[in-house]
Enzyme design. Structure first.
Site, short mmCIF file in Angstrom:
data_model
loop_
_atom_site.label_atom_id
_atom_site.label_comp_id
_atom_site.label_asym_id
_atom_site.label_seq_id
_atom_site.Cartn_x
_atom_site.Cartn_y
_atom_site.Cartn_z
CD GLU A 260 -2.69 -0.66 2.77
OE1 GLU A 260 -2.57 0.42 3.32
OE2 GLU A 260 -3.86 -1.36 3.13
CD GLU A 309 -12.23 1.62 0.29
OE1 GLU A 309 -12.75 0.70 1.09
OE2 GLU A 309 -11.00 1.91 -0.01
#
Ligand SMILES: *[C@@H]1O[C@H](CO)[C@@H](O)[C@H](O)[C@H]1NC(C)=O
Length: 345
Positions: A260, A309
């Site tokens: 990530e 999100e």
């Protein structure tokens, strides 16, 4: 063309070799939004933007189905909530791998990430990671997949105790009992360590000592000179700190895959649209180059994340997408950055 000219041309071409480095960029596909596209639409978006690799955090069956036949290479997570199950027996691990991997022969599994950012101090989860890794690797081997699928775990950089200069990088003393056996196992099975690396959080936590330019790959020159190695960006420094820490813990042979990295576009200090665009754009082109400790070797990197999100907490976590939920690109990223170049031999 005279025969002399053609001869010269042939000689010239013979003295050159074409170097093509394929893009090493993937994108993490998180699901914590109530307005995200359907899995088939998401797969179409990856394909249309030429994003060749994906990370998902749990074995969501509709996503695995949608991925079948897509050619997208996958990093599949064993979520922390499944660690107890796969750690407790080889049969359980085989069951997990059969249901979520073997059952999807059309999916190109590349990694299984067993656990994400488990804290070494987490008395419930930490003791499960090593046995879970071992059992999942055994299951992958049992099904004859160990040459295709690497098993590893994804860690963050909070385990680091010494982070400056990069050559002095070392794990905290109190995490060695946790991480050393994991490193030993990854060395034995020749798997990379998966590391989540966020220059953003280092910058936001210490903007007096860390400049925005250093954190976003825009420094005009070397910021940190460390022996023979010059560091122009914080990302390289953070990755090399981890390489140094691995060397001091018996993991000198390990590769690091960036599982990530990202920068939020709003919601907190330093989180602006322009900073995020600069970070992601430069990250994508930087990934083909390698760090000072591993020069010339592309860094396999998964951007966090595909979409904003809206169900994530706190606020800052909601704005890491490189696409909006309506599938519009936030930044104009060129994921298919195939670097072509001629080099004399
Ligand atoms: C799998 O993903 C779909 C699509 O995002 C979602 O609707 C569903 O709830 C997920 N399933 C599980 C078990 O999380």
């Amino acid at each position: 063309m005279s025969s002399m000219t053609s001869l010269l041309l042939v000689l010239l071409l013979l003295s050159l070799s074409l170097h093509i480095t394929e893009s090493q960029i993937g994108v993490c596909y998180g699901l914590l939004g109530n307005n995200l596209p359907s899995p088939p639409d998401v797969i179409r978006l990856y394909n249309s933007r030429n994003i060749r690799r994906m990370r998902i955090y749990d074995p969501n069956q509709s996503i695995l189905q949608a991925l079948s036949g897509s050619n997208i290479e996958l990093m599949l997570g064993v979520p922390n909530s499944d660690l107890q199950y796969v750690a407790s027996s080889r049969d359980n691990a085989r069951d997990w791998v059969r249901r979520n991997v073997v059952n999807f022969p059309g999916v190109k599994f590349r990694y299984i990430a067993v656990g994400n950012e488990v804290k070494p101090t987490d008395g419930a989860l930490a003791p499960l990671v090593h046995p879970a890794l071992t059992n999942v690797h055994e299951a992958v081997a049992f099904y004859g997949l160990k040459d295709q699928i690497k098993v590893s775990t994804s860690v963050d950089t909070t385990m680091i105790g010494v982070d400056f200069p990069p050559s002095q990088g070392a794990f905290r003393g109190d995490v060695r009992a946790y991480i050393d056996p994991i490193i030993g196992f990854l060395v034995a099975i020749d798997s990379p360590l998966l590391v989540n690396v966020y220059p953003y959080f280092s910058y936001a936590g210490n903007p007096t000592d860390i400049s925005l330019a250093y954190a976003t790959f825009t420094s005009p020159g070397t910021v940190v000179q460390d022996g023979a190695n010059g560091y122009q960006n914080l990302f390289d420094a953070m990755v090399d700190v981890m390489y140094s820490a691995l060397e001091r813990a018996g993991g000198a042979s390990l590769e690091i895959v960036i599982s990530e990295t990202g920068w939020p576009s709003t919601g907190a200090f330093g989180a602006t649209f322009d900073n995020a665009r600069t970070y992601y754009t430069n990250m994508v082109s930087h990934a083909s180059r390698g760090t000072p400790k591993r020069t010339g070797r592309a860094i396999e990197t998964y951007l966090f994340a595909m979409f904003d999100e809206n169900n994530k907490e706190p606020q800052i976590e909601k704005n890491f997408g490189v696409f909006y939920p309506n599938q519009q690109a936030k930044y104009n990223l060129n994921f298919n950055s195939i670097q072509k170049g001629f080099e004399s031999v």
